[in-house]
Design a protein around this motif. Structure first.
Motif, PDB file in Angstrom:
ATOM      1  N   THR A 165     -11.035   0.627   6.845  1.00  0.00           N
ATOM      2  CA  THR A 165     -10.401  -0.779   6.587  1.00  0.00           C
ATOM      3  C   THR A 165      -9.670  -1.303   7.863  1.00  0.00           C
ATOM      4  O   THR A 165      -9.400  -2.341   8.011  1.00  0.00           O
ATOM      5  N   TYR A 198      -9.733  -3.265   0.529  1.00  0.00           N
ATOM      6  CA  TYR A 198      -8.222  -2.826  -0.159  1.00  0.00           C
ATOM      7  C   TYR A 198      -8.784  -3.309  -1.349  1.00  0.00           C
ATOM      8  O   TYR A 198      -8.741  -4.363  -2.135  1.00  0.00           O
ATOM      9  N   GLU A 236     -10.338   4.973   5.161  1.00  0.00           N
ATOM     10  CA  GLU A 236     -10.800   4.087   4.178  1.00  0.00           C
ATOM     11  C   GLU A 236     -11.764   2.917   4.968  1.00  0.00           C
ATOM     12  O   GLU A 236     -12.159   1.989   4.298  1.00  0.00           O
ATOM     13  N   ARG A 249       0.927  -1.265   0.105  1.00  0.00           N
ATOM     14  CA  ARG A 249       0.024  -0.005  -0.172  1.00  0.00           C
ATOM     15  C   ARG A 249       0.810   1.276  -0.049  1.00  0.00           C
ATOM     16  O   ARG A 249       0.556   2.244  -0.817  1.00  0.00           O
ATOM     17  N   GLU A 284      -6.178   4.051   7.120  1.00  0.00           N
ATOM     18  CA  GLU A 284      -7.113   2.894   7.222  1.00  0.00           C
ATOM     19  C   GLU A 284      -8.488   3.179   8.080  1.00  0.00           C
ATOM     20  O   GLU A 284      -9.556   2.546   7.615  1.00  0.00           O
TER      21      GLU A 284
END
Lengths: 283, 317
Positions: free
Chosen positions: A105, B96, A103, A35, A100
């Protein structure tokens, strides 16, 4: 839609392993690296780091005077430590957790049998490795381009590059620790990081007073003076008296200590802090 | 209305004891005490009721401001070991995106502690069970809504948890996908996993389970079997619809019954809407009434046999 038979725990080979989850740690490390190195961010960092090589090439094409030592001093000793190193660390580290969260996640990481501090430190380690690898590769390219004439006998250049890369790596280790914590403490971590770079590393480090010992770049400069044999001119430029300055070992330990201390504090903060995914509505 | 609790001697899977959660001055949950039994439990409530807070507390993402949250007998907050035994399908549509479904689920399996080879095998099997065998190597960013929901479900299941928390898993899906997901969820429960499924849409949940926990404004409104809950709401009349060719006669007969609170003629089709506090007794008498030629009954159905009506009763009063 296909509906296959139920798969038992035994068939899937799923049991409940105990002990440190190395598989999870290595997977998280790899995904974090992937990433961090993806997207336009890497392009920007690459351009910043390779500015010395680009400018040197430009000067040569323009037929200007080619003074490798002067270019190296201006670019690799003065410019990179004050710009590319802290900004790379800031860009790659401040968003480690914040990205994170934004987003959404982070849930996938927190809901796993990994201690939270280990999640943070794994991601931080990935960021440190990425920044050091980028810095080392770019330094090698920069030195090769700047000292193009000396490449026929590269031994001295390689040694020089090794020490310079080591100093960069130590500084990046410290910067990553600092900016990782900044990323956890502040929602707008990028502006906060830029303010830190300009006022602490940029201004405070140039004041010949004891407060500059609170900056990372001070120790970086002392190491450059001691390891790279830059001469009196550089020491005067930075107002550093090597007789009074910390020893090389002290500088190394200080930089490592800064990175570790900030990393540990951030790890603890990440462990005790709540990360709410969704704002409660109308309650 | 006070919380309607249905007692149970079964060991609870999720146990909230006097749990409050504050977000600054905002209350997420307010002194919530509830025990979730094994099997499928529907966590119901309107938007902002505290369902997501409940799930985030139960999955250890949030720390209770007050009270105690345990899952499978263990403290939920910040307990990595417990995470081996639970799975969460979060509400947010987040991934992701650059990864393929297989990469993503394998990654989650490895985070859960499986070695690389076993993680990949488990991910393949779980995605296959979700009906994604053909698409598992495609990037998630190209997945449809249904495929994304199933991928989320797969990451929650890949480490074979004992308890599965599903946060609004059917939201935004079309009827076909919804049907598929319901089938998957029922099948997972049949394998012996405890499932807590949150939703603000009641008809979604009633097709999956009759065991519900009803929350509103951070408080427990009711818990237990939907029919038991309905029996408990004796302060609210039960509505029964009767269709008859002799509606006027039937209405006159019914209003004389002691347990009938009111009779109303529905304008749309002339059916009678009967409100009673004793639906069981009323149903028992209906056959006798229907046998009377003066009061024939063509059709009978309960207007509030659905969760929707119970929900209305409970949260709006």
């Amino acid at each position: 839609m296909s509906v296959s038979h139920s798969v038992s725990r035994h068939e899937k080979g799923v049991d409940r392993p105990s002990g440190l989850n190395w598989s999870g740690v290595s997977a998280l490390f790899a995904v974090t690296v992937r990433r961090l190195l993806g997207g336009k961010r890497l392009l920007g960092i690459g351009l910043l780091f390779l500015l010395p090589a680009l400018l040197t090439t430009l000067i040569r094409f323009q037929g200007g005077r080619d003074e490798p030592m002067a270019i190296e001093f201006a670019m690799l000793i003065l410019l990179i430590p004050l710009s590319a190193l802290p900004f790379t660390a800031l860009l790659l580290t401040s968003g480690l957790i914040q990205d994170e969260v934004e987003e959404q996640t982070l849930t996938y990481l927190l809901l796993r049998p990994l201690p939270r501090w280990l999640i943070y430190l794994t991601k931080l380690a990935a960021a440190i490795v990425c920044t050091i690898v980028i810095a080392t590769l770019c330094t090698a390219i920069n030195l090769a381009v700047i000292h193009y004439e000396d490449l026929k006998e590269p031994t001295e250049l390689i040694q020089h590059g090794f020490w310079l890369s080591l100093i960069y790596a130590l500084a990046l280790f410290a910067y990553c620790g600092v900016f990782g914590l900044v990323g956890l403490l502040f929602r707008k971590s990028l502006p906060m990081g830029v303010i830190y770079i300009i006022f602490i590393e940029g201004l405070l480090a140039n004041i010949p007073f004891v407060v500059r010992k609170a900056t990372i770049i001070f120790y970086e400069r002392v190491l450059m003076l001691r390891w790279l044999d830059l001469g009196k001119k550089a020491a005067d430029t930075w107002s550093i008296d090597l007789e009074l300055a910390p020893s090389s070992a002290e500088c190394v330990l200080t930089l490592l200590g800064i990175g570790l201390a900030f990393g540990i504090v951030a790890g603890i903060l990440f462990t005790v802090r709540e990360f709410r995914v969704k704002t409660p509505e109308a309650t | 209305m006070s919380p309607a609790q249905v007692g149970s001697s079964v060991q609870p899977v999720v146990d909230f004891e006097g749990v409050s959660k504050w977000y600054g001055n905002v209350i997420g949950l307010n002194k919530l005490t509830v025990k979730v039994p094994p099997g499928i439990t529907g966590l119901l409530g309107p938007n902002g009721a505290g369902k997501s807070t409940f799930l985030q507390l139960a999955t250890g993402q949030l720390r209770p401001s007050q009270g105690r949250v345990t899952v499978l007998g263990q403290r939920a907050w910040n307990n990595p070991e417990l995470n081996r035994r639970i799975g969460l399908c979060p509400e947010q549509d987040a991934f992701y995106e650059g990864m393929s479904g297989l990469e993503f689920v394998t990654f989650c399996a490895r985070l859960a502690g499986l070695g690389p080879a076993r993680a990949k095998q488990a991910a393949e099997q779980t995605l296959d069970r979700m009906g994604l065998a053909a698409q598992m190597n495609r990037a998630i960013r190209g997945y449809s809504k249904g495929m994304r929901q199933r991928t989320k479900l797969a990451q929650a299941l890949v480490h074979d948890p004992e308890v599965l928390f599903l946060d609004e898993p059917l939201t935004g899906t079309d009827p076909v996908v919804r049907h598929e997901l319901v089938q998957i969820i029922v099948r997972i429960a049949a394998e012996g996993k405890a499932i807590v499924i949150s939703s603000h849409v009641l008809y979604e949940v009633q097709s999956i389970t009759s065991n519900i926990v009803l929350v509103n404004r951070g408080r427990l409104v009711a818990e237990g079997d939907i029919r038991q809950i309905r029996d408990l709401i004796d302060t609210h009349p039960h509505r029964i619809v009767l269709k008859s060719t002799q509606g006027r006669n039937l209405a006159a007969r019914l209003v004389r019954e002691e347990d009938v609170v009111g009779v109303e003629v529905r304008k749309t089709d002339g059916a009678l809407l009967v409100e009673t506090h004793a639906p069981d007794q009323f149903y028992q008498r209906l056959s006798q009434i229907a046998l009377d030629p003066a009061t024939p009954i063509d059709e009978v159905y309960s207007d509030d046999d659905s969760l929707e009506a119970v929900f209305k009763y409970l949260v709006q009063t």
